[in-house]
Motif scaffolding. Sequence first.
Motif, PDB file in Angstrom:
ATOM      1  N   PRO A 126     -13.288 -57.516 -12.674  1.00 19.03           N
ATOM      2  CA  PRO A 126     -14.411 -57.137 -11.797  1.00 19.03           C
ATOM      3  C   PRO A 126     -13.999 -56.134 -10.718  1.00 19.03           C
ATOM      4  N   ILE A 127     -14.959 -55.349 -10.292  1.00 20.59           N
ATOM      5  CA  ILE A 127     -14.733 -54.405  -9.200  1.00 20.59           C
ATOM      6  C   ILE A 127     -14.607 -55.189  -7.901  1.00 20.59           C
ATOM      7  N   ASP A 128     -13.569 -54.928  -7.142  1.00 25.63           N
ATOM      8  CA  ASP A 128     -13.302 -55.670  -5.907  1.00 25.63           C
ATOM      9  C   ASP A 128     -14.312 -55.290  -4.822  1.00 25.63           C
ATOM     10  N   THR A 129     -15.052 -56.275  -4.346  1.00 27.36           N
ATOM     11  CA  THR A 129     -15.986 -56.057  -3.234  1.00 27.36           C
ATOM     12  C   THR A 129     -15.678 -57.003  -2.077  1.00 27.36           C
ATOM     13  N   SER A 130     -14.461 -57.527  -2.052  1.00 23.49           N
ATOM     14  CA  SER A 130     -14.098 -58.530  -1.047  1.00 23.49           C
ATOM     15  C   SER A 130     -14.115 -57.986   0.376  1.00 23.49           C
ATOM     16  N   LEU A 335     -13.602 -45.170  -5.808  1.00 28.17           N
ATOM     17  CA  LEU A 335     -14.615 -44.487  -5.004  1.00 28.17           C
ATOM     18  C   LEU A 335     -14.994 -45.281  -3.762  1.00 28.17           C
ATOM     19  N   VAL A 336     -15.138 -46.601  -3.927  1.00 31.63           N
ATOM     20  CA  VAL A 336     -15.666 -47.417  -2.820  1.00 31.63           C
ATOM     21  C   VAL A 336     -14.601 -48.132  -2.006  1.00 31.63           C
ATOM     22  N   ASN A 337     -13.388 -48.285  -2.568  1.00 35.03           N
ATOM     23  CA  ASN A 337     -12.355 -49.064  -1.879  1.00 35.03           C
ATOM     24  C   ASN A 337     -11.148 -48.260  -1.422  1.00 35.03           C
ATOM     25  N   SER A 338     -10.960 -47.052  -1.942  1.00 34.00           N
ATOM     26  CA  SER A 338      -9.791 -46.269  -1.580  1.00 34.00           C
ATOM     27  C   SER A 338      -9.989 -45.573  -0.237  1.00 34.00           C
ATOM     28  N   GLU A 339      -9.058 -45.782   0.661  1.00 40.34           N
ATOM     29  CA  GLU A 339      -9.137 -45.093   1.946  1.00 40.34           C
ATOM     30  C   GLU A 339      -8.929 -43.595   1.763  1.00 40.34           C
ATOM     31  N   ASN A 354     -17.302 -50.796   2.466  1.00 40.00           N
ATOM     32  CA  ASN A 354     -16.002 -51.413   2.662  1.00 40.00           C
ATOM     33  C   ASN A 354     -15.601 -51.241   4.128  1.00 40.00           C
ATOM     34  N   VAL A 355     -15.414 -52.342   4.837  1.00 39.56           N
ATOM     35  CA  VAL A 355     -15.189 -52.263   6.279  1.00 39.56           C
ATOM     36  C   VAL A 355     -13.854 -51.595   6.624  1.00 39.56           C
ATOM     37  N   ASP A 356     -12.850 -51.751   5.758  1.00 46.19           N
ATOM     38  CA  ASP A 356     -11.570 -51.084   6.012  1.00 46.19           C
ATOM     39  C   ASP A 356     -11.697 -49.581   5.840  1.00 46.19           C
ATOM     40  N   VAL A 357     -12.423 -49.167   4.810  1.00 43.80           N
ATOM     41  CA  VAL A 357     -12.654 -47.734   4.593  1.00 43.80           C
ATOM     42  C   VAL A 357     -13.474 -47.173   5.743  1.00 43.80           C
ATOM     43  N   ARG A 358     -14.460 -47.931   6.184  1.00 39.99           N
ATOM     44  CA  ARG A 358     -15.289 -47.485   7.306  1.00 39.99           C
ATOM     45  C   ARG A 358     -14.437 -47.266   8.553  1.00 39.99           C
ATOM     46  N   ALA A 359     -13.513 -48.177   8.815  1.00 40.60           N
ATOM     47  CA  ALA A 359     -12.641 -48.058   9.988  1.00 40.60           C
ATOM     48  C   ALA A 359     -11.753 -46.826   9.878  1.00 40.60           C
TER      49      ALA A 359
END
Length: 432
Positions: A126-130, A335-339, A354-359
Amino acid sequence: MVFRLKKTTLLATSALTAAALLLTGCGATSSPEKEGTAADPVTIRFAWWGNDARAKATFDVIKAFEAENPGIKVKGENTEFSSYWDKMATQVAGGDTPDVLAMSGSYPSEYSSRGVLLDLDTLKDPIDTSKFAPGTVELGQIDGKQYTITAGVNSMSMVLDPAVFKAAGVELPDDETWTWDEYQDIATKITENSPKGTFGTTPMANDSFFAVWARQGGEPLYADDGKQLGISEARVTEWLQMNLDLQKSGASPGASQVVEDVSAQPEQTLIGQGKQGMKVSWSNQMNSYSGNELLMVKMPGETPTGGAWLRSSMEYGISAKSENTAAAAKFVSFLVNSEEAGKLIKSDRGMPANVDVRATVLPLLKDNQKKEAAYLDRIAEMKLTPPLPFPAGSSATMEVLNRNMTDVLFEKTTPAEAAKKFIDEVNLNLAK
């Protein structure tokens, strides 16, 4: 607070014809998937819409992904939004659906209901959305199944040009309290006190905005059963009459100029040229209008009953007929999880879920983009429940609304007559 949405499922519809989709069949291939190597990579296709700047950033992301995953090659396919869905319908009907495809608004529902999109819950890995902010994973769910992953969130907003306000000697509104009557007064004053060719505002005839307008009036845009509109004829008439009044007062341009402005590239619009004080807009579009120091505020009428909500500005789906679903899923995850991807895309597809990517992205944003992030946090803090999913047959609503709005502005019909025509035609579409 960051994107604290209430849990919901997002069901939408599309202009893609059922006949075209029925040609595709359902289900992914049952044959074992090839595992690519650097010497013999697998190739997947990724389709999206957007301008040249988005295309450049996306191709840079593809290069970064390929460098990290030498066994996978990604063929990017960029199309202007106006022709993207027609192209996609043709590809789907011909059995040539891209492995990964960008989605938005009403399209995921129709595509998933016809077997075009893969149920992502069936992926082996599954695609990680944690790390996704609360509520943002559910934006890609339809009837409890995960068909898309949000690329980012946005919301309807009011964009202001403080320079236009200042030159006109008009104070900026208090967006915690202002009303649509005040909006009309402000727009009129801006035009009256500005050089010829500068206006207070322009009309908005977008179905997602119209859902906001309906909700502010205590009405849903669509009835709960999805078989007819929920917005009243009186509420539709009120919006059409307001915009006709704005035009007659000079607060908004004439009908011909409005038509030109709607179809112009963002930087060529009136607000893009510094010739408009206020514009109802998607939040992620503000930075594309102008280099001016624009502001983003809540729309009039958001107190006490808010109408705006957080939604996906773009979503990623995987074709149910893809022969390389594992590679496609790995690419979507990147696309959604890589910084690294986040640094390239920034907020172009909405603020990252993704909150980490957003930061990581926030310090890289221009001032206008940071204002968008702050605005979305304010909308999230209102804890507004998204509307019920747009029903089947609603994909043409925006076109019907625009056509009737244009007829009113050209004074080919009255607001009341146009409201009745709008409701009758949309209800007919919903009943099909």
